[in-house]
Design an enzyme around this catalytic site. Structure first.
Site, short mmCIF file in Angstrom:
data_model
loop_
_atom_site.label_atom_id
_atom_site.label_comp_id
_atom_site.label_asym_id
_atom_site.label_seq_id
_atom_site.Cartn_x
_atom_site.Cartn_y
_atom_site.Cartn_z
N CYS A 150 -4.41 -2.52 -8.79
CA CYS A 150 -5.54 -1.59 -8.83
C CYS A 150 -6.14 -1.58 -10.25
CB CYS A 150 -5.10 -0.18 -8.42
SG CYS A 150 -4.16 0.69 -9.68
N CYS A 157 2.15 3.28 -9.27
CA CYS A 157 2.10 1.97 -8.63
C CYS A 157 3.29 1.10 -9.07
CB CYS A 157 0.82 1.23 -9.03
SG CYS A 157 -0.69 1.92 -8.35
N CYS A 216 -3.91 -0.17 -13.06
CA CYS A 216 -2.82 -1.08 -13.45
C CYS A 216 -3.35 -2.26 -14.25
CB CYS A 216 -2.07 -1.55 -12.21
SG CYS A 216 -1.05 -0.24 -11.48
N ASN A 249 6.42 0.99 -6.01
CA ASN A 249 5.64 2.22 -6.08
C ASN A 249 6.47 3.40 -5.58
OD1 ASN A 249 5.40 0.95 -3.54
ND2 ASN A 249 3.48 1.99 -3.06
N GLU A 288 3.25 -1.89 -10.16
CA GLU A 288 2.97 -2.64 -11.39
C GLU A 288 3.29 -1.80 -12.62
OE1 GLU A 288 1.09 -2.23 -8.75
OE2 GLU A 288 -0.30 -3.90 -8.43
N1 THU Z 1 -0.24 0.65 -4.93
C1 THU Z 1 0.51 -0.09 -5.78
O1 THU Z 1 1.70 0.18 -5.98
N2 THU Z 1 -0.06 -1.14 -6.42
C2 THU Z 1 -1.35 -1.57 -6.21
O2 THU Z 1 -1.79 -2.51 -6.83
C3 THU Z 1 -2.20 -0.87 -5.23
C4 THU Z 1 -1.66 0.40 -4.69
C5 THU Z 1 0.39 1.73 -4.20
C6 THU Z 1 -0.05 3.12 -4.55
C7 THU Z 1 0.27 3.86 -3.27
O3 THU Z 1 1.64 4.25 -3.27
C8 THU Z 1 0.08 2.83 -2.17
O4 THU Z 1 0.12 1.57 -2.82
C9 THU Z 1 -1.24 2.96 -1.41
O5 THU Z 1 -2.32 3.03 -2.26
#
Ligand code: THU
Length: 122
Positions: free
Chosen positions: A81, A48, A84, A37, A50
């Site tokens: 999330c 994110c 994603c 991320n 993913e």
């Molecule tokens: N985030 C992800 O990279 N993947 C997920 O599945 C959930 C959230 C990141 C977004 C943000 O940079 C941090 O986690 C907190 O939400």
């Protein structure tokens, strides 16, 4: 794949949330791609791990993803999330797409259809 996702999480750019995430996708070709991320001072522009991994796969000509591993050092069983999940659905392989997470005592494998039932598709 979880190990590669963990390694990718070390490159996360997370000055705001301090919540690093790494992801590793396995494509039908057998190739794998990773992502982490990366956040932005305009918070909504955060990408994110993913979607970063999926974007790298697409940029390399891939169109079908069989599995994704997701890892955060800050959380056991870190699942993708909602946004994603929808993006992953776009590129699932004919046999579906597995979502692999690291748990406290090993790993857990979900099907994407279980995480995103009744999903929107054109
Ligand atoms: N985030 C992800 O990279 N993947 C997920 O599945 C959930 C959230 C990141 C977004 C943000 O940079 C941090 O986690 C907190 O939400």
């Amino acid at each position: 794949m979880l190990q590669l996702a963990a390694e990718a999480s070390a490159n996360a750019y997370v000055p705001y949330s301090k919540f690093p995430v790494g992801a590793c996708v396995l494509c039908e070709s057998g190739n794998i791609y990773t992502g982490c991320n990366f956040e932005n001072s305009s918070f909504g522009l955060t990408i994110c791990a993913e979607r970063n991994a999926v974007g790298t796969a697409i940029a390399n000509g891939e169109r079908k993803i069989k599995a994704i591993a997701v890892f955060s050092p800050n959380m056991a069983n870190c699942t993708p999330c909602g946004a994603c999940r929808q993006v992953l659905d776009e590129f699932k392989s004919e046999s579906g797409l597995d979502v692999i997470t690291k748990t406290n005592d090993g790993m857990k494998i979900y099907s994407l259809s279980e995480l995103l039932p009744e999903c929107f598709e054109l």
